[in-house]
Design a protein around this motif. Sequence first.
Motif, short mmCIF file in Angstrom:
data_model
loop_
_atom_site.label_atom_id
_atom_site.label_comp_id
_atom_site.label_asym_id
_atom_site.label_seq_id
_atom_site.Cartn_x
_atom_site.Cartn_y
_atom_site.Cartn_z
N GLU A 75 -29.31 73.93 3.16
CA GLU A 75 -29.50 74.75 4.37
C GLU A 75 -30.86 75.42 4.36
N ARG A 129 -33.56 73.22 5.66
CA ARG A 129 -33.38 72.68 7.02
C ARG A 129 -34.38 73.34 7.96
N LEU A 157 -32.52 66.93 9.91
CA LEU A 157 -32.08 66.71 8.53
C LEU A 157 -30.89 65.77 8.54
N VAL A 211 -27.25 69.13 11.51
CA VAL A 211 -27.22 68.41 10.24
C VAL A 211 -26.25 67.24 10.35
#
Length: 840
Positions: A479, A482, A489, A545
């Motif tokens: 995270e 990202r 990502l 994501v």
Amino acid sequence: MPVNITSIKTSSNGAWQGDNPLDFAFPLLIVQATLIIVLSRFLAFLLRPLRQPKVIAEIVGGILLGPSAFGRNKEYLHRIFPKWSAPILESVASIGLLFFLFLVGLELDLSSIRRSGKRAFGIAFAGITLPFIGGIGVAFVFRKTIEGEDQVGYGQFLVFMGVALSITAFPVLARILAELKLLTTQVGETAMAAAAFNDVAAWILLALAVALAGDGNGGEHKSPLISIWVLISGVAFVAFMLIVIRPAMKWVARRCSPEHDMVDEAYICLTLAGVMVSGFVTDLIGIHSIFGAFVFGLTIPKGDQFAERLMERIEDFVSGLLLPLYFASSGLKTDVATIRGGRSWGLLVLVITTACAGKIIGTFVVAMMLMIPARESLTLGVLMNTKGLVELIVLNIGKEKKVLNDESFAILVLMALFTTFITTPTVMAIYKPARGGSSSGTHRKLGDLTTTKDARDELRILACAYGPGNVPSLISLIESTRSTKKSQLRLFIMHLVELTERPSSITMVQRARKNGLPFINRSRRGEWHDRVSGAFQAYSHLGRVSVRPMTEISALATMHEDICQVAENKRVAMIILPFHKQWRGEGDESMENMGHGWRGVNRRVLKEAPCSVAVLVDRGFGNGSQTPGPNTNTDVTQKVCIVFFGGPDDREALVLGGRMAEHPAVKVTVLRLVEKEEERNHVVLQLSPSKCSEQSYSFSTAAMNREEEKDLDETAMAEFRDNWAGTVEYSEKEASNIVEGVLAIGRSGDYDLIVVGKGRFPSTMVAELADRQAEHAELGPVGDILASSGHGVVSSVLVIQQHDLAHKEEAQVSRVVHTENEKYKPGESSGAGVISNDVV
């Protein structure tokens, strides 16, 4: 001289009182078991390079210990394996066999067999029918040529020969597929499903054969009504187990679910007693006791905590100690000397040819009819020809029931050995699955992404996890990388599962789909079955994501091949590996060590990876409120320090720091440690005289221009400071003692995560550390200092290795030489042999 078994005593009074322990049952059993296990383990070690299943070593070990080899010395045979000890050894081994068949039933998921569809059923049907017919033909030849076989009833002899030639060993096949990296391919999935069908059919046919065999005194002397009663009783037993016992075991499994917080020992004990009672009932009916244990295993609900706990309790003891005794006892009963003359060897060739041709041709033809490509169809035929465990059980029962005599038993044991032995090399020769993905255009390191002008370019990361304990730190790390401004990502999660000889490995195998994804089944309460995949699936719903979970089931020795292959196919820029040690709380006493095998996986990935690699040393990174979310406000929840010395690996760490700086919840600090002007030296690293990579650091042997490297470092740092001025805190610090300087950062507790380069082409300061005794050489000098225990470091550490083919070759160094008289010439290159690093 015949011995009355009832006169044999269990234990001796000891050598001091004139007793020979080998004349007593229990001491002799200990000697026999020790001899069998040591020899079979040694043979398994020798056969490991050939990727042969352990059962091969156990059978060969038994044959060597028996009358075929060592047993030619009659004094040894009568002393170590006297005839009176055979029932004792086989009784103990049979307990292991009983529980092993229970585990096989526990592994075999009937619902997954039903899901497999017509393709697997068609292949299994052809793989049984044609060899079974061939077996009947061979039976007629055996009755004409082998003395004494014409005395056995036609019915049971034909069925036994048919089953012996048509069987496929499901547990052995699963391990062969895993060794060959075919578990997650279309061929592997089809072969597993077809073998499961075959397994069920084989046990039904075996029950029929045993019912027909009766006491082994010839079917024609016995009323046919007896066989019918045996079969009817067997069907009634199966119906009772599935209709009455199965719901009862579901109730037991629910009682032992995680909601009740613990598995009651009483339920475990009752279940283990149920295995023996089921075996006794089928033996009472007239079917072999192992059939009852197998059916009882089918009644246990699959994939829950209760089944896993049962496996944990019994599988190591059964498969590690008792089962080798059973297969070795098969070898002890096999006398290769009975196969003498052209007639006997001709029969062996006939049996092998019939078994192989029936399986391979039958499977090949049906697979082609089902539109499976020719090479894959042929591979399926060879895989379905695997014999091994179940085959030996059938043959032993045949000999026990006097259906098979010594010569036919020896021929069929050698046939089972040969067909299983050739499976792996044959499949490796004829089938090489297409390796997807092309290396062209692959972003092999993070720096490649910064040079592209395509704003939609994806950062692809492959993150590996041993289990749920790695999940919080991995999610927190991913995270933080990202980017909210630049590229998307895409995350690939690989749950690493060690494939062992333990039967529970097969349970994991069955959950793997052909595309590499695990079966993630939801229970009635909506909980994820696979907690690792479930956690990342939940994370994927939070933001931009894309998460693709997969399960990798492999032996530790070859697991790095799969990790690197997925990284190549998925075109990832970085692999994230968990360190083999993990801290669960404060202090080194809370450390959990996953073991040297997992450390070996990391080291091989670092050496072979087609992209950059990061190793995460987790000391609680991402626990509790530290984990940032995609919509987190600007309050800093993570503090990250990039420690920069110089070199390609440190520059890669700097690129990662740039990505982290874009995250609003991450505060990045870059700390550049430099040497004091008056303390600078010219450093020459000499190759280590010893090749012990455990104790010495490895540095690149590539010829690199030190001045150019210095310019690249300055350029990278200048660009970083320009891009992140005002966002990233930057400072330079002079350090006379690099070890104390680095440890001070780790001990301070100011940072949640410290990012360092591995330093394969080290700066002068890092080169000074080459003479330290390494605890974790694979992390490089700085990473090793921060990861080692006993230093009081509280921050988590991320060690980064940049992908560069020029740095692939490394050498261990152990000595540092400071030369004050020797002057360094600008532009001089350093390379293999002597690694020279000048002032940074």
